[in-house]
Design a protein around this motif. Structure first.
Motif, PDB file in Angstrom:
ATOM      1  N   UNK A 168       0.838  -1.203   0.000  1.00  0.00           N
ATOM      2  CA  UNK A 168       0.000   0.000   0.000  1.00  0.00           C
ATOM      3  C   UNK A 168       0.872   1.251   0.000  1.00  0.00           C
ATOM      4  N   UNK A 169       1.922   1.281   0.827  1.00  0.00           N
ATOM      5  CA  UNK A 169       2.813   2.444   0.853  1.00  0.00           C
ATOM      6  C   UNK A 169       3.481   2.652  -0.495  1.00  0.00           C
ATOM      7  N   UNK A 170       3.882   1.574  -1.141  1.00  0.00           N
ATOM      8  CA  UNK A 170       4.492   1.679  -2.467  1.00  0.00           C
ATOM      9  C   UNK A 170       3.528   2.245  -3.487  1.00  0.00           C
ATOM     10  N   UNK A 171       2.272   1.814  -3.445  1.00  0.00           N
ATOM     11  CA  UNK A 171       1.266   2.321  -4.386  1.00  0.00           C
ATOM     12  C   UNK A 171       0.953   3.777  -4.098  1.00  0.00           C
ATOM     13  N   UNK A 172       0.803   4.120  -2.822  1.00  0.00           N
ATOM     14  CA  UNK A 172       0.468   5.499  -2.466  1.00  0.00           C
ATOM     15  C   UNK A 172       1.586   6.444  -2.887  1.00  0.00           C
ATOM     16  N   UNK A 173       2.845   6.095  -2.635  1.00  0.00           N
ATOM     17  CA  UNK A 173       3.927   6.998  -3.011  1.00  0.00           C
ATOM     18  C   UNK A 173       4.034   7.111  -4.518  1.00  0.00           C
ATOM     19  N   UNK A 174       3.708   6.072  -5.257  1.00  0.00           N
ATOM     20  CA  UNK A 174       3.743   6.145  -6.720  1.00  0.00           C
ATOM     21  C   UNK A 174       2.575   6.962  -7.247  1.00  0.00           C
ATOM     22  N   UNK A 175       1.428   6.888  -6.619  1.00  0.00           N
ATOM     23  CA  UNK A 175       0.221   7.525  -7.144  1.00  0.00           C
ATOM     24  C   UNK A 175      -0.005   8.948  -6.643  1.00  0.00           C
ATOM     25  N   UNK A 176       0.576   9.328  -5.528  1.00  0.00           N
ATOM     26  CA  UNK A 176       0.288  10.641  -4.967  1.00  0.00           C
ATOM     27  C   UNK A 176       0.930  11.751  -5.794  1.00  0.00           C
ATOM     28  N   UNK A 177       2.218  11.628  -6.117  1.00  0.00           N
ATOM     29  CA  UNK A 177       2.885  12.651  -6.913  1.00  0.00           C
ATOM     30  C   UNK A 177       2.477  12.521  -8.369  1.00  0.00           C
ATOM     31  N   UNK A 178       1.929  13.579  -8.935  1.00  0.00           N
ATOM     32  CA  UNK A 178       1.482  13.537 -10.320  1.00  0.00           C
ATOM     33  C   UNK A 178       2.212  14.621 -11.110  1.00  0.00           C
ATOM     34  N   UNK A 179       2.486  14.325 -12.358  1.00  0.00           N
ATOM     35  CA  UNK A 179       3.151  15.277 -13.247  1.00  0.00           C
ATOM     36  C   UNK A 179       2.178  15.671 -14.344  1.00  0.00           C
ATOM     37  N   UNK A 180       2.021  16.977 -14.535  1.00  0.00           N
ATOM     38  CA  UNK A 180       1.090  17.504 -15.532  1.00  0.00           C
ATOM     39  C   UNK A 180       1.809  18.471 -16.464  1.00  0.00           C
ATOM     40  N   UNK A 181       1.299  18.567 -17.671  1.00  0.00           N
ATOM     41  CA  UNK A 181       1.778  19.601 -18.585  1.00  0.00           C
ATOM     42  C   UNK A 181       1.220  20.931 -18.109  1.00  0.00           C
TER      43      UNK A 181
ATOM     44  N   UNK B 136       6.325  17.388 -18.592  1.00  0.00           N
ATOM     45  CA  UNK B 136       5.368  17.442 -17.472  1.00  0.00           C
ATOM     46  C   UNK B 136       6.075  17.881 -16.190  1.00  0.00           C
ATOM     47  N   UNK B 137       5.377  18.681 -15.401  1.00  0.00           N
ATOM     48  CA  UNK B 137       5.932  19.239 -14.168  1.00  0.00           C
ATOM     49  C   UNK B 137       5.304  18.537 -12.968  1.00  0.00           C
ATOM     50  N   UNK B 138       6.136  18.228 -11.965  1.00  0.00           N
ATOM     51  CA  UNK B 138       5.631  17.633 -10.725  1.00  0.00           C
ATOM     52  C   UNK B 138       4.763  18.669 -10.019  1.00  0.00           C
ATOM     53  N   UNK B 139       3.543  18.293  -9.707  1.00  0.00           N
ATOM     54  CA  UNK B 139       2.562  19.239  -9.152  1.00  0.00           C
ATOM     55  C   UNK B 139       2.874  19.708  -7.735  1.00  0.00           C
ATOM     56  N   UNK B 140       3.866  19.120  -7.085  1.00  0.00           N
ATOM     57  CA  UNK B 140       4.225  19.563  -5.738  1.00  0.00           C
ATOM     58  C   UNK B 140       5.594  20.220  -5.695  1.00  0.00           C
ATOM     59  N   UNK B 141       6.141  20.574  -6.854  1.00  0.00           N
ATOM     60  CA  UNK B 141       7.428  21.249  -6.920  1.00  0.00           C
ATOM     61  C   UNK B 141       7.232  22.736  -7.208  1.00  0.00           C
TER      62      UNK B 141
ATOM     63  N   UNK C 242       0.363  25.978 -10.205  1.00  0.00           N
ATOM     64  CA  UNK C 242      -0.567  25.722  -9.113  1.00  0.00           C
ATOM     65  C   UNK C 242      -0.314  24.310  -8.592  1.00  0.00           C
ATOM     66  N   UNK C 243      -0.276  24.105  -7.281  1.00  0.00           N
ATOM     67  CA  UNK C 243      -0.109  22.747  -6.759  1.00  0.00           C
ATOM     68  C   UNK C 243      -1.402  21.953  -6.953  1.00  0.00           C
ATOM     69  N   UNK C 244      -1.299  20.639  -6.926  1.00  0.00           N
ATOM     70  CA  UNK C 244      -2.518  19.854  -7.056  1.00  0.00           C
ATOM     71  C   UNK C 244      -2.271  18.367  -7.068  1.00  0.00           C
ATOM     72  N   UNK C 245      -3.360  17.627  -7.088  1.00  0.00           N
ATOM     73  CA  UNK C 245      -3.304  16.170  -7.072  1.00  0.00           C
ATOM     74  C   UNK C 245      -3.835  15.565  -8.367  1.00  0.00           C
ATOM     75  N   UNK C 246      -4.210  16.399  -9.331  1.00  0.00           N
ATOM     76  CA  UNK C 246      -4.629  15.907 -10.637  1.00  0.00           C
ATOM     77  C   UNK C 246      -4.358  16.985 -11.675  1.00  0.00           C
ATOM     78  N   UNK C 247      -4.557  16.642 -12.934  1.00  0.00           N
ATOM     79  CA  UNK C 247      -4.284  17.562 -14.042  1.00  0.00           C
ATOM     80  C   UNK C 247      -5.593  18.091 -14.613  1.00  0.00           C
ATOM     81  N   UNK C 248      -5.514  19.256 -15.259  1.00  0.00           N
ATOM     82  CA  UNK C 248      -6.691  19.843 -15.894  1.00  0.00           C
ATOM     83  C   UNK C 248      -6.284  20.448 -17.231  1.00  0.00           C
ATOM     84  N   UNK C 249      -7.184  20.366 -18.184  1.00  0.00           N
ATOM     85  CA  UNK C 249      -7.046  21.064 -19.468  1.00  0.00           C
ATOM     86  C   UNK C 249      -8.319  21.886 -19.644  1.00  0.00           C
ATOM     87  N   UNK C 250      -8.170  23.198 -19.785  1.00  0.00           N
ATOM     88  CA  UNK C 250      -9.310  24.107 -19.956  1.00  0.00           C
ATOM     89  C   UNK C 250      -9.247  24.681 -21.364  1.00  0.00           C
ATOM     90  N   UNK C 251     -10.338  24.559 -22.102  1.00  0.00           N
ATOM     91  CA  UNK C 251     -10.430  25.118 -23.444  1.00  0.00           C
ATOM     92  C   UNK C 251     -11.599  26.091 -23.478  1.00  0.00           C
TER      93      UNK C 251
END
Length: 153
Positions: free
Chosen positions: A13-26, A53-58, A63-72
């Motif tokens: 579970x810890x391995x999955x959480x650490x892999x899934x928590x940090x997200x990289x977005x364009x 793609x940029x790490x959302x917590x760097x 803007x920091x975040x836990x997911x990515x968004x594309x607004x058109x």
């Protein structure tokens, strides 16, 4: 025996959480594109090779975040001689209007501007309108396995 199973499941579970928590977005915006260039994909296809793609917590994240968004956003065409403008924003996000990710919302503003917001939860997923992530399914399975092992103990 059961305590070893619980220990191993906890590590999983810890391995999955650490892999899934940090997200990289364009992250880009057509408002920031140099004149005459469409780097964010408002009128042409988005070039993933031209962006990183940029790490959302760097600090690099707008803007920091836990997911990515594309607004058109796209303007209505009023007259034959008027052009239609379109803007695209790609970034990290932590809040949605509906509280739901891995989907797109769209609408029409009172002034006739069409808008679409697509939220997703896997690395680099905001290069396209929609993409889902296997992280939530893996995490759910691991938590169920842990609960089952605790129940057996």
């Amino acid at each position: 025996m059961f305590s070893q199973g619980i220990y191993l499941t906890s590590l999983l579970i810890l391995g999955i959480v650490t892999k899934c928590v940090g997200i990289k977005c364009y992250q880009c915006s057509t408002d920031e594109d140099p004149e005459g260039r469409d780097l964010c994909g408002a009128y042409e296809s988005f070039d993933e090779d031209a962006h990183v793609p940029v790490d959302c917590f760097q600090e690099e994240s707008v803007t920091p975040g836990t997911f990515c968004v594309k607004v058109t956003k796209q303007s209505p065409r009023m007259f034959i001689w008027d052009g239609r403008w379109r803007t695209v924003i790609r970034r990290c996000s932590s809040v949605t209007e509906t509280g739901v990710t891995n989907m797109c919302n769209w609408g029409l503003d009172p002034n006739g501007v069409y808008w679409e917001e697509c939220y997703c939860t896997s690395d680099g997923c905001n290069s396209a309108p929609y993409s889902s992530s296997p992280c939530h399914a893996l995490l759910s399975c691991a938590l169920l396995a842990l609960a089952f092992l605790k129940w057996l103990a």
